[in-house]
Design a protein around this motif. Sequence first.
Motif, PDB file in Angstrom:
ATOM      1  N   TRP A 260       8.928 -19.101  -6.604  1.00  8.30           N
ATOM      2  CA  TRP A 260       8.353 -20.203  -7.377  1.00  8.30           C
ATOM      3  C   TRP A 260       8.558 -19.920  -8.863  1.00  8.30           C
ATOM      4  O   TRP A 260       8.587 -18.774  -9.300  1.00  8.30           O
ATOM      5  CB  TRP A 260       6.862 -20.339  -7.092  1.00  8.30           C
ATOM      6  N   SER A 261       8.674 -20.968  -9.646  1.00  2.00           N
ATOM      7  CA  SER A 261       8.889 -20.791 -11.078  1.00  2.00           C
ATOM      8  C   SER A 261       7.628 -20.238 -11.741  1.00  2.00           C
ATOM      9  O   SER A 261       6.509 -20.424 -11.251  1.00  2.00           O
ATOM     10  CB  SER A 261       9.258 -22.125 -11.716  1.00  2.00           C
ATOM     11  N   GLU A 262       7.833 -19.577 -12.871  1.00  3.07           N
ATOM     12  CA  GLU A 262       6.718 -18.982 -13.591  1.00  3.07           C
ATOM     13  C   GLU A 262       5.734 -20.040 -14.064  1.00  3.07           C
ATOM     14  O   GLU A 262       4.508 -19.844 -14.004  1.00  3.07           O
ATOM     15  CB  GLU A 262       7.263 -18.196 -14.789  1.00  3.07           C
TER      16      GLU A 262
END
Length: 499
Positions: A260-262
């Motif tokens: 998942w993206s930050e």
Amino acid sequence: MSTDAEPVEPSGGNGTSRVRPHHLAIGLGIAFAVGTAVSGILPLILDWHSDSAIQREVFENVPGPLQLAFYTIIPVLLVWGAFAFAARMRNWERGSPAPRRTTRKNASRRLRDFRAGVYMRTLLRDSAAGLMHSMIYFGFLVLLGVTTVLEIDHQLPEDLKFLHGRTYQAYAMVGDAAGLVFLGGIGWAILRRYVQRPYRIRIKSKPEHAVILGVFGAIGLTGFGAEAFRIALRTAEGDSMDFERWSFVGYPLSTLVDGWSESTLTSVHQWWWIGHVVAFVAFLVILPITMLRHMFTSPLNMYLRDKERPKGAMKPMPNLMETELESFGASVVEDFTWKQLLDTDACTMCGRCTSVCPAHATGKSLDPREIVLKAGEVMAATGDPVVSPPIGTDAEITVSANSLFERITSEELWACTSCKACDEICPVDIEILDKILDMRRYLALMESDFPTELGNAYRGMENQGNPWGMNQGERGDWAKDLDFVDIVDPGTPLEAEYL
């Protein structure tokens, strides 16, 4: 008018300026609130941080406004809860005196009874229900302790901080274990109340039980969710989080969102944290106004168990030739002692008294649990201020006067066999029979309201000195053919006693 013939405790003056028990509750709540607020202010001023790579940063990824909201709302709720609990204690103070002072003679027994309450020993008489409650109770206490330890470490200067390295890893493992036990207990409670549905639980399930279990479940689930996304966020930022493997629930969950993206993890973690705080806020809100209050009142009730009267003895009647009392027994809330009123808020609604009552088992109208709860309803509805009843009631039930008989019928009271089974099995030492006997004493002496079967017995005792109405000269006929029993004439010195 009080009917309590036991010693009256000193009033300590005019009763207007001295410190009352409910004042102590308010003071304690304010102290906790101030301490919580200060714990939020000090780190901003001192800015102490640990340099260890193996540690947990408090309020990691939590913006300043959310931290400010936390340290504002929690102290306010602590003060509100203290005042709400003090309002209940003011109701207890309406009762007449009860000699329950702690002395050197009874201090050890008091502490033993208190430990039995906080260690869940009496609940474990029913192994299944006791284990379930223990999982919830001890799991919650350990989680509360884990949070407190983190906050204490947060307040310490760098050279005194201890929550790092192996200590932190052990701390994380204990926290996850407690959370797992806590959620296991919640799941078991839901299964027991809404699937297995034993009789004594089924007949008293209320919406607030679902609310309490839901809030507890939310605390546990959001705690694990916030932990998992905190670890996942740190991993996405490039930090090595292998040391968090000791979080044997949170770390595996964090691996489910690898990739998942930050920015997504940052947002989701904040929402999980908000959910966790909201769940705790809900807990603080329902604590003083629902049956959850027994977390405090039940151990207190057990501490006060020891009394001067022998076990099973009724409260003595006053000398009718000397007393100025105009009423005997209990008909209104103030006729009970403060300890009897505390009983009504200490009830856990477990229904064990119901399950052993012989009158209830044979279809009589008596349910010992209902006696306690109905008395509590009258106390709550006629208090100043009015407070919530021991447990939620149906909307059509109203209490219009400060009379115990607004909710309790004479049929219920006279169905009691006085066997004391309810008192013996109660895990929090509620004195149910005392209340029944006090109300029956009022009905018999003041209202002449008693079963017709007792009429002959009362007349016999009044006229012949025995409940069977036997002539005094025939009282010894039962022993005529018993060689080992001697019948003596009136006035003859007794050489033996027969029971």
